[in-house]
Write a protein that holds these residues in place. Structure first.
Motif, PDB file in Angstrom:
ATOM      1  N   TYR A 199       0.788  -1.052  -0.203  1.00 47.68           N
ATOM      2  CA  TYR A 199       0.071   0.073  -0.180  1.00 47.68           C
ATOM      3  C   TYR A 199       0.740   1.500  -0.244  1.00 47.68           C
ATOM      4  N   LYS A 200       0.994   2.295  -1.022  1.00 52.68           N
ATOM      5  CA  LYS A 200       2.156   2.684  -1.046  1.00 52.68           C
ATOM      6  C   LYS A 200       1.479   4.449  -1.043  1.00 52.68           C
ATOM      7  N   ASN A 201      -0.133   4.500  -0.612  1.00 53.41           N
ATOM      8  CA  ASN A 201      -0.196   5.883  -0.701  1.00 53.41           C
ATOM      9  C   ASN A 201      -1.290   5.849   1.115  1.00 53.41           C
ATOM     10  N   CYS A 202      -0.566   4.978   2.014  1.00 51.21           N
ATOM     11  CA  CYS A 202      -0.728   5.210   3.428  1.00 51.21           C
ATOM     12  C   CYS A 202      -0.638   6.714   4.117  1.00 51.21           C
ATOM     13  N   SER A 203      -1.860   6.636   4.321  1.00 51.32           N
ATOM     14  CA  SER A 203      -1.732   8.183   4.627  1.00 51.32           C
ATOM     15  C   SER A 203      -0.975   8.308   6.308  1.00 51.32           C
ATOM     16  N   VAL A 204      -0.792   7.354   6.219  1.00 53.79           N
ATOM     17  CA  VAL A 204       0.121   6.907   8.157  1.00 53.79           C
ATOM     18  C   VAL A 204       1.811   6.179   7.677  1.00 53.79           C
ATOM     19  N   ARG A 205       2.149   6.679   6.541  1.00 52.79           N
ATOM     20  CA  ARG A 205       3.388   5.884   6.249  1.00 52.79           C
ATOM     21  C   ARG A 205       4.665   6.086   6.477  1.00 52.79           C
ATOM     22  N   TYR A 206       5.432   5.373   7.096  1.00 47.30           N
ATOM     23  CA  TYR A 206       6.933   5.576   8.119  1.00 47.30           C
ATOM     24  C   TYR A 206       6.279   6.558   9.103  1.00 47.30           C
ATOM     25  N   MET A 207       5.054   6.496  10.105  1.00 50.21           N
ATOM     26  CA  MET A 207       4.891   7.626  11.557  1.00 50.21           C
ATOM     27  C   MET A 207       5.327   6.068  11.892  1.00 50.21           C
ATOM     28  N   PRO A 208       5.967   6.666  13.526  1.00 52.10           N
ATOM     29  CA  PRO A 208       6.113   5.584  14.518  1.00 52.10           C
ATOM     30  C   PRO A 208       5.279   4.099  14.920  1.00 52.10           C
ATOM     31  N   GLN A 209       3.713   4.617  14.797  1.00 52.18           N
ATOM     32  CA  GLN A 209       3.003   3.650  15.251  1.00 52.18           C
ATOM     33  C   GLN A 209       1.905   3.280  14.603  1.00 52.18           C
ATOM     34  N   LYS A 210       2.202   4.115  13.383  1.00 47.19           N
ATOM     35  CA  LYS A 210       1.660   3.389  11.991  1.00 47.19           C
ATOM     36  C   LYS A 210      -0.019   3.835  12.454  1.00 47.19           C
ATOM     37  N   LYS A 211       0.090   4.728  13.277  1.00 46.13           N
ATOM     38  CA  LYS A 211      -1.798   5.815  13.686  1.00 46.13           C
ATOM     39  C   LYS A 211      -1.376   6.996  13.557  1.00 46.13           C
ATOM     40  N   THR A 212      -2.804   7.740  13.762  1.00 48.55           N
ATOM     41  CA  THR A 212      -2.743   8.649  14.162  1.00 48.55           C
ATOM     42  C   THR A 212      -3.786   9.269  14.351  1.00 48.55           C
ATOM     43  N   THR A 213      -4.193  10.119  15.389  1.00 52.15           N
ATOM     44  CA  THR A 213      -5.359  10.725  16.420  1.00 52.15           C
ATOM     45  C   THR A 213      -5.534  11.626  15.697  1.00 52.15           C
ATOM     46  N   GLN A 214      -6.732  12.360  15.516  1.00 52.35           N
ATOM     47  CA  GLN A 214      -7.215  13.526  15.042  1.00 52.35           C
ATOM     48  C   GLN A 214      -8.556  14.080  15.783  1.00 52.35           C
ATOM     49  N   TYR A 215      -8.827  15.114  16.620  1.00 57.33           N
ATOM     50  CA  TYR A 215     -10.148  15.468  17.177  1.00 57.33           C
ATOM     51  C   TYR A 215     -11.208  16.199  16.418  1.00 57.33           C
ATOM     52  N   TYR A 216     -12.324  16.249  15.904  1.00 59.44           N
ATOM     53  CA  TYR A 216     -12.967  17.325  15.425  1.00 59.44           C
ATOM     54  C   TYR A 216     -14.257  17.831  16.264  1.00 59.44           C
ATOM     55  N   ASP A 217     -14.894  18.441  16.976  1.00 64.61           N
ATOM     56  CA  ASP A 217     -15.369  19.091  18.041  1.00 64.61           C
ATOM     57  C   ASP A 217     -15.897  17.677  18.939  1.00 64.61           C
ATOM     58  N   GLY A 218     -14.764  17.370  19.701  1.00 64.31           N
ATOM     59  CA  GLY A 218     -14.831  16.474  20.486  1.00 64.31           C
ATOM     60  C   GLY A 218     -14.994  14.974  20.211  1.00 64.31           C
ATOM     61  N   THR A 219     -15.092  14.900  19.011  1.00 66.16           N
ATOM     62  CA  THR A 219     -14.968  13.363  18.387  1.00 66.16           C
ATOM     63  C   THR A 219     -13.532  12.923  17.822  1.00 66.16           C
TER      64      THR A 219
END
Length: 54
Positions: free
Chosen positions: A21-41
């Motif tokens: 999966y070459k177009n992965c949005s979290v490629r080469y991030m240490p934990q291979k995940k990211t957390t975002q908060y929008y309006d408390g969600t």
């Protein structure tokens, strides 16, 4: 939060280098995940390959 070490980051980067999966949005991030908060969600973006394993 998981403790990051040199070896855990290296292992994650090696997995990403051989991932098809070459177009992965979290490629080469240490934990291979990211957390975002929008309006408390909370939105968690995970690696495509890791999502399919669960």
């Amino acid at each position: 939060m998981a403790k990051l070490t040199f070896f855990s980051v290296m292992k994650s980067n090696i997995k990403c280098a051989f991932c098809k999966y070459k177009n992965c949005s979290v490629r080469y991030m240490p934990q291979k995940k990211t957390t975002q908060y929008y309006d408390g969600t909370r939105y968690v973006t995970r690696c495509c390959k890791d999502r399919k394993l669960r």
